[in-house]
Design an enzyme around this catalytic site. Structure first.
Site, PDB file in Angstrom:
ATOM      1  N   CYS A 196      -9.271  -2.346  -4.283  1.00  0.00           N
ATOM      2  CA  CYS A 196      -9.615  -3.271  -5.364  1.00  0.00           C
ATOM      3  C   CYS A 196     -10.741  -4.195  -4.908  1.00  0.00           C
ATOM      4  CB  CYS A 196      -8.402  -4.110  -5.735  1.00  0.00           C
ATOM      5  SG  CYS A 196      -7.070  -3.169  -6.496  1.00  0.00           S
ATOM      6  N   CYS A 199     -10.091  -7.435  -2.820  1.00  0.00           N
ATOM      7  CA  CYS A 199      -9.425  -7.264  -1.519  1.00  0.00           C
ATOM      8  C   CYS A 199     -10.183  -6.316  -0.599  1.00  0.00           C
ATOM      9  CB  CYS A 199      -8.004  -6.743  -1.727  1.00  0.00           C
ATOM     10  SG  CYS A 199      -7.007  -7.815  -2.763  1.00  0.00           S
ATOM     11  N   CYS A 222      -1.336  -0.662   0.934  1.00  0.00           N
ATOM     12  CA  CYS A 222      -0.892  -1.160  -0.371  1.00  0.00           C
ATOM     13  C   CYS A 222       0.614  -1.065  -0.533  1.00  0.00           C
ATOM     14  CB  CYS A 222      -1.434  -0.324  -1.519  1.00  0.00           C
ATOM     15  SG  CYS A 222      -2.949   0.484  -1.298  1.00  0.00           S
TER      16      CYS A 222
HETATM   17 FE1  SF4 Z   1      -5.414  -4.685  -5.835  1.00  0.00          FE
HETATM   18 FE2  SF4 Z   1      -3.379  -5.102  -4.138  1.00  0.00          FE
HETATM   19 FE3  SF4 Z   1      -5.579  -6.651  -4.081  1.00  0.00          FE
HETATM   20 FE4  SF4 Z   1      -3.841  -6.828  -6.094  1.00  0.00          FE
HETATM   21  S1  SF4 Z   1      -3.487  -7.336  -3.898  1.00  0.00           S
HETATM   22  S2  SF4 Z   1      -6.062  -6.812  -6.287  1.00  0.00           S
HETATM   23  S3  SF4 Z   1      -3.264  -4.668  -6.345  1.00  0.00           S
HETATM   24  S4  SF4 Z   1      -5.443  -4.442  -3.568  1.00  0.00           S
END
Ligand code: SF4
Length: 239
Positions: A196, A199, A222
Site C-alpha cells: 500500500c 506503508c 501483512c
Molecule cells: Fe495497507 Fe496494511 Fe498499510 Fe493498511 S497498514 S495501508 S492495509 S499495508
C-alpha cells in the site's frame, strides 16, 4: 500435512511452475484461485496462467490505497493476457474506516489496518475455494523460508500452492526479461517490494528488499503468509 500433500511435495519439488500450476488446476477444478499483489513473482504467475490458458481464477486485494502505478499495471496485465483479475475489497472504504477508527489507521495501528483491509477480506474470499496459489518464495523472509510447493494453510484452512518457492530473485527477473512480462515501474525507482502507498517507501543500496515496507516498524508482513504449516521443516531450498 496429509499424506496426499506430502506425496505431492515430493513429486513436484523439482517441477516447473507451469507443471505445478497445471497439477493444481487439475486437482481443484473451479475451486482454485490466485491472490496476487502484483509483485514481480505475481506477474510471472499471471504470465503462466495467461500464456498457457490455465483458466485459474485471479483476484487482488484492493485496499483502496494502492499506488497509481499498481492500478495501471493491473489494467495492463488484464489487457495483455485477456484476463480478468477480480477486485476483492474490504467492506469499508478508507473514508468510512477513518470515520470509525480515526484517520490514517496505518500510522497508529498497522496490524489492525492490515487485518481490516487485507486479512479479513482474504479470509472471506478464500472460504469460497479449496486451494489458493501464492507468489511466496523461500528466500524472501525468514517467515517464508519453510514454505513448500503444496501445504495446508493453517491460517485460512485450505491448501496453499506456492509454485515459485524455489526461485531466486534472479530467476524471477530472468523470466520477466526473457518473456517481456509487464511489471510495476516503481521497481526501477528503488521499490523492490510494493504494498500500500502509505506503508511503502524506497530502499537504499544494501538494505533488505523489504526494508521499505512499514519502515520504522517491526512489522514486515501483512499477516497473510506468516503462520507456518502444521508440519515438519521443509526440504532444502532448490534456488
Ligand atoms: Fe495497507 Fe496494511 Fe498499510 Fe493498511 S497498514 S495501508 S492495509 S499495508
Amino acid at each position: 500435512m496429509t499424506s496426499e500433500l506430502a506425496e505431492l511435495v515430493l513429486a513436484f519439488e523439482d517441477k516447473s511452475p507451469e507443471e505445478i500450476l497445471r497439477e493444481a488446476a487439475r486437482r481443484y477444478p473451479g475451486r482454485l484461485t490466485f491472490a496476487t499483489g502484483f509483485g514481480v513473482e505475481g506477474c510471472v504467475l499471471i504470465d503462466f496462467v495467461g500464456r498457457h490458458g490455465l483458466g485459474i481464477d485471479l483476484f487482488t486485494l484492493d485496499t483502496g490505497v494502492l499506488f497509481e502505478e499498481t492500478y495501471e499495471l493491473w489494467r495492463r496485465l488484464e489487457a495483455r493476457y485477456g484476463l480478468t483479475i477480480r477486485a476483492v475489497r474490504p467492506p469499508r472504504t478508507i473514508e468510512e474506516q477513518g470515520a470509525d477508527e480515526g484517520a490514517a489507521l496505518w500510522t497508529r495501528n498497522p496490524d489492525r489496518c492490515c487485518e481490516l483491509r487485507k486479512v479479513q477480506p482474504l479470509r472471506a474470499e478464500l472460504a469460497k475455494f479449496d486451494a489458493w496459489i501464492t507468489a511466496v518464495r523461500r528466500d524472501q523472509t525468514a517467515e517464508r523460508a519453510n514454505a513448500r510447493i503444496f501445504e495446508q494453510d493453517g491460517k485460512f484452512g485450505l491448501v496453499k500452492v506456492n509454485p515459485l518457492v524455489g526461485w531466486t530473485t534472479k530467476d524471477v527477473w530472468n523470466y520477466m526479461v526473457r518473456n517481456d512480462v509487464p511489471y510495476n515501474p516503481l521497481h526501477d525507482q528503488g521499490y523492490p517490494s510494493i504494498g500500500c502507498r502509505p506503508c511503502t517507501s524506497p530502499v537504499q543500496a544494501g538494505e533488505d528488499p523489504r526494508a521499505g515496507r512499514w519502515r520504522g516498524e517491526e512489522k514486515k508482513e501483512c499477516g497473510l503468509h506468516v503462520l507456518p504449516s502444521f508440519d515438519a521443516p521443509a526440504r532444502a531450498r532448490n534456488g
